[in-house]
Design a protein around this motif. Sequence first.
Motif, PDB file in Angstrom:
ATOM      1  N   VAL A 247       0.868  -1.185   0.000  1.00  0.00           N
ATOM      2  CA  VAL A 247       0.000   0.000   0.000  1.00  0.00           C
ATOM      3  C   VAL A 247       0.902   1.231   0.000  1.00  0.00           C
ATOM      4  O   VAL A 247       1.657   1.451   0.944  1.00  0.00           O
ATOM      5  N   PRO A 248       0.868   2.038  -1.062  1.00  0.00           N
ATOM      6  CA  PRO A 248       1.729   3.213  -1.123  1.00  0.00           C
ATOM      7  C   PRO A 248       1.267   4.306  -0.162  1.00  0.00           C
ATOM      8  O   PRO A 248       0.129   4.760  -0.213  1.00  0.00           O
ATOM      9  N   GLY A 249       2.143   4.712   0.748  1.00  0.00           N
ATOM     10  CA  GLY A 249       1.815   5.718   1.748  1.00  0.00           C
ATOM     11  C   GLY A 249       1.483   7.073   1.174  1.00  0.00           C
ATOM     12  O   GLY A 249       0.699   7.828   1.750  1.00  0.00           O
ATOM     13  N   ASP A 250       2.074   7.391   0.005  1.00  0.00           N
ATOM     14  CA  ASP A 250       1.820   8.712  -0.571  1.00  0.00           C
ATOM     15  C   ASP A 250       0.411   8.847  -1.146  1.00  0.00           C
ATOM     16  O   ASP A 250      -0.007   9.935  -1.519  1.00  0.00           O
ATOM     17  N   LEU A 251      -0.352   7.757  -1.172  1.00  0.00           N
ATOM     18  CA  LEU A 251      -1.734   7.826  -1.647  1.00  0.00           C
ATOM     19  C   LEU A 251      -2.734   7.877  -0.491  1.00  0.00           C
ATOM     20  O   LEU A 251      -3.932   7.944  -0.711  1.00  0.00           O
ATOM     21  N   CYS A 252      -2.228   7.842   0.745  1.00  0.00           N
ATOM     22  CA  CYS A 252      -3.103   7.928   1.919  1.00  0.00           C
ATOM     23  C   CYS A 252      -3.522   9.373   2.145  1.00  0.00           C
ATOM     24  O   CYS A 252      -2.767  10.297   1.839  1.00  0.00           O
ATOM     25  N   ASP A 253      -4.716   9.566   2.658  1.00  0.00           N
ATOM     26  CA  ASP A 253      -5.178  10.891   3.072  1.00  0.00           C
ATOM     27  C   ASP A 253      -5.100  10.974   4.581  1.00  0.00           C
ATOM     28  O   ASP A 253      -5.669  10.131   5.286  1.00  0.00           O
ATOM     29  N   ILE A 254      -4.412  11.998   5.100  1.00  0.00           N
ATOM     30  CA  ILE A 254      -4.341  12.259   6.526  1.00  0.00           C
ATOM     31  C   ILE A 254      -5.205  13.494   6.764  1.00  0.00           C
ATOM     32  O   ILE A 254      -4.922  14.567   6.238  1.00  0.00           O
ATOM     33  N   GLU A 255      -6.278  13.324   7.541  1.00  0.00           N
ATOM     34  CA  GLU A 255      -7.259  14.395   7.727  1.00  0.00           C
ATOM     35  C   GLU A 255      -7.421  14.721   9.206  1.00  0.00           C
ATOM     36  O   GLU A 255      -7.136  13.886  10.059  1.00  0.00           O
ATOM     37  N   TRP A 256      -7.935  15.934   9.474  1.00  0.00           N
ATOM     38  CA  TRP A 256      -8.246  16.332  10.851  1.00  0.00           C
ATOM     39  C   TRP A 256      -9.532  17.112  10.899  1.00  0.00           C
ATOM     40  O   TRP A 256      -9.992  17.629   9.883  1.00  0.00           O
TER      41      TRP A 256
ATOM     42  N   PRO B   1      -9.025  17.429  22.422  1.00  0.00           N
ATOM     43  CA  PRO B   1      -8.397  16.565  21.421  1.00  0.00           C
ATOM     44  C   PRO B   1      -8.998  16.788  20.036  1.00  0.00           C
ATOM     45  O   PRO B   1     -10.183  17.100  19.906  1.00  0.00           O
ATOM     46  N   VAL B   2      -8.153  16.639  19.044  1.00  0.00           N
ATOM     47  CA  VAL B   2      -8.530  16.799  17.642  1.00  0.00           C
ATOM     48  C   VAL B   2      -8.783  15.404  17.065  1.00  0.00           C
ATOM     49  O   VAL B   2      -8.130  14.441  17.454  1.00  0.00           O
ATOM     50  N   TYR B   3      -9.747  15.301  16.170  1.00  0.00           N
ATOM     51  CA  TYR B   3     -10.024  14.039  15.497  1.00  0.00           C
ATOM     52  C   TYR B   3      -9.102  13.910  14.288  1.00  0.00           C
ATOM     53  O   TYR B   3      -8.955  14.850  13.504  1.00  0.00           O
ATOM     54  N   PHE B   4      -8.492  12.738  14.147  1.00  0.00           N
ATOM     55  CA  PHE B   4      -7.649  12.437  12.995  1.00  0.00           C
ATOM     56  C   PHE B   4      -8.211  11.213  12.293  1.00  0.00           C
ATOM     57  O   PHE B   4      -8.700  10.279  12.935  1.00  0.00           O
ATOM     58  N   ARG B   5      -8.114  11.241  10.961  1.00  0.00           N
ATOM     59  CA  ARG B   5      -8.598  10.115  10.154  1.00  0.00           C
ATOM     60  C   ARG B   5      -7.559   9.834   9.079  1.00  0.00           C
ATOM     61  O   ARG B   5      -7.111  10.744   8.386  1.00  0.00           O
ATOM     62  N   VAL B   6      -7.179   8.568   8.965  1.00  0.00           N
ATOM     63  CA  VAL B   6      -6.238   8.136   7.938  1.00  0.00           C
ATOM     64  C   VAL B   6      -6.991   7.224   6.988  1.00  0.00           C
ATOM     65  O   VAL B   6      -7.494   6.169   7.387  1.00  0.00           O
ATOM     66  N   LYS B   7      -7.094   7.655   5.728  1.00  0.00           N
ATOM     67  CA  LYS B   7      -7.804   6.870   4.717  1.00  0.00           C
ATOM     68  C   LYS B   7      -6.770   6.184   3.830  1.00  0.00           C
ATOM     69  O   LYS B   7      -5.956   6.839   3.190  1.00  0.00           O
ATOM     70  N   ILE B   8      -6.821   4.854   3.838  1.00  0.00           N
ATOM     71  CA  ILE B   8      -5.890   4.032   3.085  1.00  0.00           C
ATOM     72  C   ILE B   8      -6.498   3.777   1.697  1.00  0.00           C
ATOM     73  O   ILE B   8      -7.698   3.517   1.596  1.00  0.00           O
TER      74      ILE B   8
END
Length: 149
Positions: A6-15, A90-97
Amino acid sequence: MAQNVVPGDLCDIEWSADDVDGNYVVIKGCKTVGIPEESQEYRDRTSLDSPGRSKEWGVGLTDTSELTLNCFYSTSLYEQALAYKAAGKPVYFRVKIPPEDGVQSAGDTFKYQAFLNPSIPSVDQDGDLMTDLKLRPTGLVTWTKGAAV
């Protein structure tokens, strides 16, 4: 095995300040994928009655590790990070693979909450100014399996 990478550069890191689906925003310029590691605590339950004079253990609390998201500096990123810190919540974080080819139509998702402390580290060897988003997770890290093809 390379087809399953799974290429990490295609993940979305959101807050997001809340956990409302439409309020998550991609963290622009983020260079790292951050999913907290969980470590399980085991409590010593040994007593004089322990069989065979052997140690006995019980499950204790789980701790989520601190982590840092490295991002390219921008005024808007730093301003938003400072606002989240000032809120004291606290802030919500979401990582979409991204989906696995031929297996999923939508990728897996990890979600967690963390207290945020932004900082500007020393300039790295490439000379780019960075912002470190130092995170102290709180609560559970949740995983949602992506939809199958």
